[in-house]
Design a protein around this motif. Structure first.
Motif, short mmCIF file in Angstrom:
data_model
loop_
_atom_site.label_atom_id
_atom_site.label_comp_id
_atom_site.label_asym_id
_atom_site.label_seq_id
_atom_site.Cartn_x
_atom_site.Cartn_y
_atom_site.Cartn_z
N THR A 180 0.85 -1.18 0.00
CA THR A 180 0.00 0.00 0.00
C THR A 180 0.88 1.23 0.00
O THR A 180 2.07 1.15 0.33
N SER A 181 0.31 2.36 -0.36
CA SER A 181 1.09 3.59 -0.28
C SER A 181 1.27 3.98 1.18
O SER A 181 0.38 3.74 2.01
N VAL A 182 2.43 4.54 1.48
CA VAL A 182 2.73 4.93 2.86
C VAL A 182 3.28 6.35 2.87
O VAL A 182 3.60 6.92 1.83
N ALA A 183 3.43 6.86 4.07
CA ALA A 183 3.92 8.23 4.21
C ALA A 183 5.41 8.32 3.91
O ALA A 183 6.14 7.34 3.98
N GLU A 184 5.81 9.53 3.56
CA GLU A 184 7.23 9.81 3.35
C GLU A 184 7.57 11.08 4.10
O GLU A 184 6.88 12.09 3.96
N LYS A 185 8.61 11.02 4.92
CA LYS A 185 9.01 12.17 5.72
C LYS A 185 10.50 12.41 5.51
O LYS A 185 11.30 11.51 5.71
N TRP A 186 10.82 13.63 5.11
CA TRP A 186 12.22 13.97 4.87
C TRP A 186 12.89 12.97 3.94
O TRP A 186 14.00 12.52 4.18
N SER A 187 12.18 12.59 2.89
CA SER A 187 12.65 11.70 1.82
C SER A 187 12.83 10.26 2.26
O SER A 187 13.39 9.46 1.50
N SER A 188 12.39 9.92 3.45
CA SER A 188 12.44 8.53 3.91
C SER A 188 11.01 8.02 4.11
O SER A 188 10.15 8.75 4.59
N CYS A 189 10.80 6.77 3.76
CA CYS A 189 9.47 6.21 3.94
C CYS A 189 9.26 5.82 5.39
O CYS A 189 10.20 5.51 6.11
N VAL A 190 8.02 5.85 5.80
CA VAL A 190 7.65 5.39 7.13
C VAL A 190 6.44 4.49 6.99
O VAL A 190 5.62 4.67 6.09
N LEU A 191 6.32 3.51 7.87
CA LEU A 191 5.24 2.52 7.76
C LEU A 191 3.94 3.06 8.34
O LEU A 191 3.38 2.51 9.30
N GLU A 192 3.46 4.15 7.73
CA GLU A 192 2.17 4.72 8.08
C GLU A 192 1.30 4.65 6.84
O GLU A 192 1.55 5.34 5.86
N ASP A 193 0.28 3.77 6.88
CA ASP A 193 -0.55 3.58 5.70
C ASP A 193 -1.68 4.59 5.69
O ASP A 193 -1.94 5.28 6.67
N PHE A 194 -2.40 4.61 4.56
CA PHE A 194 -3.52 5.53 4.40
C PHE A 194 -4.85 4.79 4.36
O PHE A 194 -5.86 5.32 3.91
N GLY A 195 -4.83 3.52 4.78
CA GLY A 195 -6.08 2.79 4.97
C GLY A 195 -6.65 2.14 3.75
O GLY A 195 -7.80 1.70 3.76
N SER A 196 -5.86 2.03 2.66
CA SER A 196 -6.38 1.39 1.46
C SER A 196 -5.65 0.08 1.25
O SER A 196 -4.44 0.06 1.09
N TRP A 197 -6.42 -1.01 1.23
CA TRP A 197 -5.81 -2.34 1.16
C TRP A 197 -6.41 -3.16 0.04
O TRP A 197 -7.60 -3.09 -0.23
N GLY A 198 -5.55 -3.95 -0.60
CA GLY A 198 -6.00 -4.88 -1.64
C GLY A 198 -6.26 -6.25 -1.04
O GLY A 198 -6.45 -6.39 0.17
N GLN A 199 -6.24 -7.24 -1.91
CA GLN A 199 -6.53 -8.62 -1.48
C GLN A 199 -5.33 -9.29 -0.83
O GLN A 199 -5.50 -10.26 -0.07
N GLY A 200 -4.15 -8.83 -1.14
CA GLY A 200 -2.96 -9.45 -0.61
C GLY A 200 -2.60 -10.72 -1.35
O GLY A 200 -3.32 -11.19 -2.24
N THR A 201 -1.45 -11.28 -0.99
CA THR A 201 -1.01 -12.54 -1.57
C THR A 201 -0.49 -13.43 -0.45
O THR A 201 0.25 -12.98 0.44
N GLN A 202 -0.90 -14.70 -0.47
CA GLN A 202 -0.59 -15.62 0.62
C GLN A 202 0.80 -16.20 0.47
O GLN A 202 1.16 -16.72 -0.60
N VAL A 203 1.57 -16.13 1.55
CA VAL A 203 2.88 -16.78 1.63
C VAL A 203 2.80 -17.82 2.74
O VAL A 203 2.46 -17.49 3.87
N THR A 204 3.10 -19.06 2.39
CA THR A 204 3.08 -20.14 3.37
C THR A 204 4.43 -20.82 3.37
O THR A 204 4.91 -21.24 2.31
N VAL A 205 5.04 -20.93 4.55
CA VAL A 205 6.35 -21.53 4.68
C VAL A 205 6.22 -22.77 5.54
O VAL A 205 5.80 -22.70 6.69
N SER A 206 6.58 -23.91 4.98
CA SER A 206 6.51 -25.16 5.72
C SER A 206 7.87 -25.47 6.35
O SER A 206 8.92 -25.13 5.80
N SER A 207 7.84 -26.13 7.49
CA SER A 207 9.09 -26.44 8.20
C SER A 207 9.67 -27.77 7.74
O SER A 207 9.05 -28.52 7.00
#
Length: 123
Positions: A96-123
């Motif tokens: 998702t798009s996130v904030a940018e402060k002083w040319s660095s990204c920060v993990l602050e989203d704007f509340g818009s989400w897609g379906q995502g993609t599933q990652v499953t890791v087996s041991s």
């Protein structure tokens, strides 16, 4: 339609790798910082890392050295490379798009989400 669509998830064994894609449509992604998040079963969504419009990256400690975010503006796409995957990385991954402060990204989203993609890791 303005949207980001995730793809590339799958089932891998512990120690394996995947590359996730986040493709933009309806707008030019090169003007935006993009973050990757994940949500494991029964847990809250958490940030993984992000990339600024100028391609500076930032990661949470749990994935540093294993995950890499890149962007290809010509393809209007951001990628998340996941190496040395572990069972605890199992989750639905979102971009998702996130904030940018002083040319660095920060993990602050704007509340818009897609379906995502599933990652499953087996041991």
């Amino acid at each position: 339609q303005v949207q980001l669509v995730e793809s590339g998830g799958g089932l891998v064994h512990s120690g394996g790798s995947l590359r996730l894609s986040c493709a933009a449509s309806g707008f030019f992604l090169d003007e935006y910082a993009v973050g990757w998040f994940r949500q494991a079963p029964g847990k809250e969504r958490e940030g993984v890392g992000c990339i600024s419009a100028g391609a500076q990256t930032s990661y949470v400690n749990s994935v540093k050295g294993r995950f890499t975010i890149t962007r290809d503006n010509a393809k209007n796409t951001v990628y998340l490379r996941l190496d040395n995957l572990q069972p605890e990385d199992t989750a639905v991954y979102y971009c998702t798009s996130v904030a940018e402060k002083w040319s660095s990204c920060v993990l602050e989203d704007f509340g818009s989400w897609g379906q995502g993609t599933q990652v499953t890791v087996s041991s």
